[in-house]
Design an enzyme around this catalytic site. Structure first.
Site, PDB file in Angstrom:
ATOM      1  N   ALA A  10     -18.022   6.760  12.600  1.00  0.00           N
ATOM      2  CA  ALA A  10     -17.324   7.940  13.112  1.00  0.00           C
ATOM      3  C   ALA A  10     -16.501   7.667  14.361  1.00  0.00           C
ATOM      4  O   ALA A  10     -15.712   8.511  14.774  1.00  0.00           O
ATOM      5  CB  ALA A  10     -18.333   9.049  13.398  1.00  0.00           C
ATOM      6  N   GLN A  73     -19.189  13.804  10.661  1.00  0.00           N
ATOM      7  CA  GLN A  73     -19.785  14.064  11.969  1.00  0.00           C
ATOM      8  C   GLN A  73     -18.673  14.659  12.829  1.00  0.00           C
ATOM      9  O   GLN A  73     -17.854  13.931  13.394  1.00  0.00           O
ATOM     10  CB  GLN A  73     -20.351  12.789  12.604  1.00  0.00           C
ATOM     11  N   ASP A 102     -18.464  -1.106  12.094  1.00  0.00           N
ATOM     12  CA  ASP A 102     -17.687  -2.087  12.860  1.00  0.00           C
ATOM     13  C   ASP A 102     -18.474  -3.368  13.096  1.00  0.00           C
ATOM     14  O   ASP A 102     -18.135  -4.153  13.986  1.00  0.00           O
ATOM     15  CB  ASP A 102     -17.227  -1.491  14.193  1.00  0.00           C
ATOM     16  N   ARG A 330       4.859 -16.948  -9.498  1.00  0.00           N
ATOM     17  CA  ARG A 330       4.543 -15.526  -9.435  1.00  0.00           C
ATOM     18  C   ARG A 330       3.626 -15.138 -10.602  1.00  0.00           C
ATOM     19  O   ARG A 330       3.372 -15.964 -11.487  1.00  0.00           O
ATOM     20  CB  ARG A 330       5.846 -14.720  -9.423  1.00  0.00           C
ATOM     21  N   HIS A 360      13.797 -29.095  -9.326  1.00  0.00           N
ATOM     22  CA  HIS A 360      14.276 -28.410  -8.128  1.00  0.00           C
ATOM     23  C   HIS A 360      15.277 -27.311  -8.476  1.00  0.00           C
ATOM     24  O   HIS A 360      15.966 -27.353  -9.495  1.00  0.00           O
ATOM     25  CB  HIS A 360      14.924 -29.378  -7.139  1.00  0.00           C
ATOM     26  N   TYR A 384      17.199 -10.481 -17.276  1.00  0.00           N
ATOM     27  CA  TYR A 384      17.293  -9.039 -17.014  1.00  0.00           C
ATOM     28  C   TYR A 384      18.710  -8.555 -17.270  1.00  0.00           C
ATOM     29  O   TYR A 384      19.669  -9.088 -16.713  1.00  0.00           O
ATOM     30  CB  TYR A 384      16.885  -8.780 -15.561  1.00  0.00           C
TER      31      TYR A 384
END
Length: 454
Positions: A10, A73, A102, A330, A360, A384
């Protein structure tokens, strides 16, 4: 008997100087409170209650998809008051484990030892011996037995000499805890309802009070400011680096590695400096990771070589495959056995077959590439069309010359050769040579344009 966890979260964390609730500040790219929740789950907790105050909407947005009881609380009136807010979620027969949002580095094994130390219907407290206990509540013993906990501001000069401190983490019987919480008073220096006062109540009621101790005091430390947060980060990284070395990894410098997820390693893995791991990463035997590489949610097979400053995300590398330096794989990228991509090659949703190479400066997206293929510098799969993605298929033993554009959807059959500078828009047959570049022209005496005066 059920394990019921109450996590106190809290506090605003004013000293963090942030709009973010303190417990949402991260260690290893994960909120501190999430570390605590994950540890509770490792204990197979039957119920987890998160007592929140400041920034409740942020907490719910970050954590709300998990099976948690969010307990408000509204006023921060002390740790005892905080636990009392969860009383409706506590059953008499429960073992209640109080944790702190924490304090992220408490190990499952330490909490198991704490729970094991608790006698039936008894209390167990996690304590630490410190050379400098200033600021912490002291464990008060008589004849070796715990009789209470006194906070720093309420301690006598004699009690301040005690170096056994209360971590705040404790396990308590549900029925008795509810009774003790109802008897708490706030007549102390802070004007708060201390959870620690239940220890004296337990002693007065003849309840057994036992203690357990962490292997390292860092397990009980929290973060009230960013300096302490950084110290927790370093301690966490040191722990994870040690785990990797014990599992078979050779770290060039254990102080310069960043582990933000779950990493498993085989034998004789070599990891250079400043490597970052995120998500779930699996490294096989004899894998080499170069300096500055970033690996996210990837599977790296035996003998693979990831050269410096490459980014591998959501990808797979087969046996003896290599990537980099400065390569980017990716999600959906896959290198088969002995395949290689070099510097400034990017792949996404593409498979590079066994022994194939892109040395490359290439982009390979939405592509299925067979065995023994050579991809020349500057090759692009034009996948695309402005609305949809399309597939490029390159079969075995194809040679793609430099600066070639493959306009998908397109298929290049086995053994074909594409001349440098070609733009390929139609299927190429087996063993064909395709050259689409414009015929070279020579213009004698050509005069370059002259700059006009300003």
């Amino acid at each position: 008997m059920s394990l019921n966890v109450v996590i106190l979260a809290a506090g605003k964390g004013t000293r963090m100087r942030s709009d973010l609730p303190k417990v949402l500040h991260s260690v290893a790219h994960k909120p501190m409170v999430q570390h605590v929740i994950d540890t509770a789950r490792e204990l197979n907790a039957d119920n987890i209650n998160l007592v929140y105050g400041y920034g409740g909407e942020l907490l719910k947005a970050k954590l709300g998809e998990q099976p948690l009881n969010f307990v408000l609380q509204a006023e921060q009136l002390g740790t005892g008051h905080a636990v009392a807010q969860a009383i409706d979620h506590i059953n008499d027969e429960d073992t209640v484990l109080v944790l702190y949002g924490d304090v992220p580095l408490t190990r499952k094994e330490t909490l198991e030892a704490l729970l094991a130390a608790r006698q039936p219907d008894g209390v167990a407290v996690l304590t630490v011996h410190l050379d400098n206990p200033t600021g912490y509540g002291r464990m008060v013993r008589e004849g070796g037995k715990v009789v209470g906990i006194v906070e720093q501001k309420d301690a006598s000069p004699e009690q301040l000499k005690i170096n056994e401190i209360n971590s705040g983490i404790m396990a308590l019987p549900g029925k008795r805890l509810k009774a003790w919480l109802g008897r708490l008073e706030n007549n102390n220096a802070q004007g708060e309802f201390y959870l620690t006062d239940v220890i004296a109540m337990a002693h007065a009621d003849g309840v057994a009070i036992d203690t357990a101790h962490p292997a390292n005091p860092i397990e009980t430390e929290g973060a009230n400011n960013r300096v302490q947060l950084a110290a927790l980060e370093r301690a966490y990284q040191a722990r994870r680096a040690e785990e990797l070395m014990l599992a078979g990894a050779n770290l060039r410098d254990p102080a310069r590695i960043d582990i933000r997820g779950d990493v498993t390693v085989g034998m004789d893995v070599m990891i250079d400096v400043n490597v970052i791991f995120e998500g779930t990463v699996k490294l096989g035997n004899n894998v080499t990771i170069g300096a500055g590489a970033i690996l996210i949610d990837c599977d790296i097979a035996d003998n693979a070589d990831i050269k410096p400053y490459s980014i591998i995300e959501g990808a797979k590398l087969g046996d003896s495959a290599s990537a980099g330096p400065f390569a980017r794989l990716r999600p959906g990228a896959e290198l088969h056995k002995d395949a290689h991509i070099g510097n400034f090659v990017e792949m996404k949703k593409a498979v590079l077959g066994e022994g194939s190479k892109a040395g490359h400066l290439a982009y390979l997206g939405d592509a299925e590439i067979g065995k023994g293929v050579n991809i020349g510098a500057g090759t692009i799969t034009c996948n695309y069309d402005g609305a949809n993605k399309h597939l490029t298929v390159i079969e075995d033993n194809v040679f793609v010359g430099s600066d070639t554009q493959l306009v998908a959807p397109v298929v290049i059959r086995k053994g074909a050769t594409l001349g440098a500078g070609s733009t390929v828009t139609h299927e190429v047959g087996e063993n064909e040579l395709v050259i689409t570049r414009v015929k070279q022209r020579h213009i004698q005496g050509w005069q370059r344009p002259v700059k006009k005066p300003k």
